[in-house]
Enzyme design. Structure first.
Site: not given
Ligand code: UDP
Length: 311
Positions: A144, A188-189, A208-210, A273
């Protein structure tokens, strides 16, 4: 105008179709191979006279008369893009080549849906467009990340070589209606788990942050970018700079739903990340854009959406 949206039945594509189809003098061509996209997402648009759907994979060439191309086609959830990594890479690389050829032939403007994943496991925080990123070239996320990086390269090379009209936005984590309940991404999860009373699955230690942007805000930024002056090429970051740990998101979702779900810990996926937040000063300067919807309000809307699907 004739406007093509690839990946138009997916999460962002379908929200964009809905927004654009409202302007009745434009003709919207929604294209999707239905790999992760879903016709349900566009069912309300199918009867509109200015809307058409074509089932097609952009890995194969396409010939159409168009004025604008939004290239949103590509699975974006880590679970989905890792399910067939070779096809993910083809979608980004061969797909953009086909779309750039189409733009060149029509003298159309192409807007590429790039991603914050081009920054990889960022060592600079927040991430501005000048940062070149820290991407593993051969890990499980590479199909990706590197595919999207190569797609950016091709956009800028078509512009330099042929004067093709291109624009690139880098999209940070986005959530909202029309994201599949089984998508696998975190909001969504968590919302679906909390609504069903199942365990909320935090991967790793949850530190971890987003930074999460509500979809309507994102679509506004994308439309502004497409219709900006031709010399504005990007890349431009689009996202909400409000940053949260994943644990905080789990707690907020649980709290807003009033759910009795338990937060449990599962292994952190490889190359996940650690920290992500967009610097959106360029979007503000060039497009006068910044997000309007708070995470509280956005979560309320998406909770309502998933509740509706369960009813
Ligand atoms: N994540 C989590 N539980 C879940 C799905 C994702 O803790 O059921 C975490 C994942 O490991 C990551 C963050 O949430 O650190 C964002 O994940 P996502 O797949 O939404 O997007 P991306 O990793 O592409 O930013």
């Amino acid at each position: 105008m004739r406007i093509l949206i690839t990946g138009g039945a997916g999460f962002l594509g379908a929200n964009l179709c809905e927004r654009l189809a409202k302007k009745q003098d434009d003709h919207i061509i929604c294209l999707d191979n239905l790999q992760t996209g879903n016709k349900e997402n566009i069912s309300e648009l199918m009867n509109l006279p200015n809307f058409e759907f074509i089932e097609h994979d952009i890995v194969n060439p396409l010939n159409l008369a168009v004025d604008q191309i939004y290239n949103a086609a590509c699975p974006a959830s880590p679970t989905a893009y890792q399910a067939d990594p070779v096809h993910t890479m083809k979608t980004s690389v061969i797909g953009i080549l086909n779309m750039l050829e189409l733009a060149k032939k029509n003298n159309a403007t192409l807007l590429q849906f790039s991603t914050s994943e081009v920054y990889g496991d960022a060592q600079v925080h927040p991430q501005s467009e000048e940062y070149w990123g820290n991407v593993n070239p051969n890990g499980i996320r590479s199909c990706y990340d590197e595919g999207k990086r190569a797609a950016e390269t091709l956009c800028f090379d078509y512009h330099r070589m042929y004067g093709t009209r291109i624009k690139v936005v880098r999209i940070f984590n986005t959530y909202g209606p029309k994201m599949n309940s089984e998508d696998g991404r975190v909001i969504s999860n968590f919302v679906n788990q909390a609504l069903r009373g199942e365990n909320i699955t935090v991967y790793g230690d949850g530190k971890q942050t987003r930074s999460f942007c509500y979809v309507d805000d994102l679509i506004e930024g994308i439309v502004r970018m497409m219709n900006s002056a031709p010399e504005i090429l990007g890349p431009v970051n689009l996202g909400n700079p409000e940053e949260f740990t994943i644990m905080e998101i789990g707690e907020r979702v649980k709290g807003q739903i009033g759910s009795g779900s338990e937060i449990i810990f599962q292994p952190l996926p490889k190359d996940d990340p650690k920290q992500r937040r967009p610097d959106i000063s360029r979007a503000w300067e060039l497009l006068g854009w910044k997000p309007q919807v708070s995470v509280r309000t956005g979560l309320e809307k998406v909770i309502e959406y998933y509740r509706g699907l369960m009813a």
